[in-house]
Design a protein around this motif. Structure first.
Motif: not given
Length: 337
Positions: A227-245
């Protein structure tokens, strides 16, 4: 491919007892180990198929946490409505990984056990300390654009010597789990056990052949998101050479609590910068209690990245992670207003 025996597990305890023997390995989704077997990187004498074990439940815990069976498919967990509400960064990290077809096959436990995609690790004609301890690290003077800038041994932990390994952990999920201090439940030869995600993953140090601190023969049975209340206000951003796979060139998982323009709490974790998911504790400490401004975000990122020791071709990761950190936190701050 070297010939091998195949066996379906009837029970978790007997499977663990069998894999504890030398030359045996678990098989779940098979999206990594089968490729490594084809390449000759790994050659188990016996594969124990655990896909029939009852380890697929997704349980919403009453305290606000979650418990996820290790054989849960990545796609099934990513779309779970409770996860998306309580731990959105975890859902986003899962959706950032591989392709839809692979996410349908890959499992949560297998995701945490996947091995580095360093080209020298998967090429058995090249020296690699991770694949063959003592052979050397061809990446140091070779192609290392995607490899580690933190904690590889080319920094403060091994100041007098070259690193033995600069591989990076390829898991998006692991970065988000580091953000929320997940716990990993295991079945070992001595019975059930639990490790934090921070204990589970390791830096290469003098044992680069070890990706994790998983006891020999142990089977991951579940992942617990506390249980981590701050986790409700979380996100993930990824930079890669192409948009998928594609694997990350750099990624940031972030959770931010801003009240009246002040950072009450913050969590940050980086991906594709180290041998394990990198929790940015120095940046977190600097930010708490500070004004939620671009200047504060920049200073926090600089504080964390002061430990970076990039090589010839991966120095771009330092400004990349800095800009990702600032951009993500700025966007979250503006959203909170």
């Amino acid at each position: 491919m070297k010939p091998f025996a195949y066996q379906r597990a009837e029970a978790a305890d007997s499977a663990v007892a069998t894999v504890a023997r030398a030359g045996a390995a678990f098989l779940a989704g098979g999206t990594n180990i089968v490729d490594l077997m084809k390449l000759g990187v790994t050659a188990p004498d016996l594969l124990i198929d655990v896909t029939g074990l009852p380890l697929r439940d997704i349980e919403a815990l009453p305290d606000g946490g979650m418990r996820v069976g290790a054989l849960t498919a990545n796609c099934d967990l990513a779309i779970d409505p409770v996860l998306r509400t309580r731990f959105p960064a975890v859902a986003l990290a899962l959706l950032s990984g591989a392709s839809a077809q692979l996410r349908n096959r890959a499992t949560v436990g297998g995701n945490l056990m996947q091995r580095t995609r360093c080209r020298y690790f998967v090429d058995v004609t090249k020296p690699c300390n991770k694949r063959q301890p003592g052979a050397g690290c061809a990446a140091l003077d070779g192609e290392h654009r995607d490899l580690a800038i933190m904690g590889a041994g080319n920094g403060t932990d091994r100041p007098a010597r070259q690193p033995l390994c600069i591989a990076t952990n390829p898991s998006d999920l692991a970065v988000a789990l580091a953000l929320v201090d997940a716990q990993i439940e295991l079945l070992t030869a001595n019975g059930p056990a639990t490790m934090s995600v921070h204990e589970f993953f390791r830096l290469p140090g003098d044992r680069p052949e070890r990706d994790t601190n998983l006891p020999p023969g142990a089977l991951i049975t579940a992942v617990v998101l506390p249980a981590t209340p701050i986790a409700r206000m979380s996100t993930y951003r990824k930079v890669r050479d192409r948009s998928s796979f594609a694997f990350a060139a750099g990624s940031v998982a972030a959770a931010l609590d801003v009240r009246d323009g002040i950072v009450r709490d913050v969590r940050l974790a980086y991906g594709a910068v180290a041998h394990r998911p990198w929790r940015a504790y120095a940046a977190e400490r600097l930010l708490r209690g500070q004004a939620a401004t671009v200047d504060s975000f920049e200073r926090a990122a600089d504080e964390e990245l002061a430990a970076a020791r990039p090589l010839r071709d991966n120095a771009y990761k330092v400004p990349l992670i800095r800009n990702l950190t600032v951009g993500v936190l700025r966007g979250m701050t503006e959203a909170s207003w």
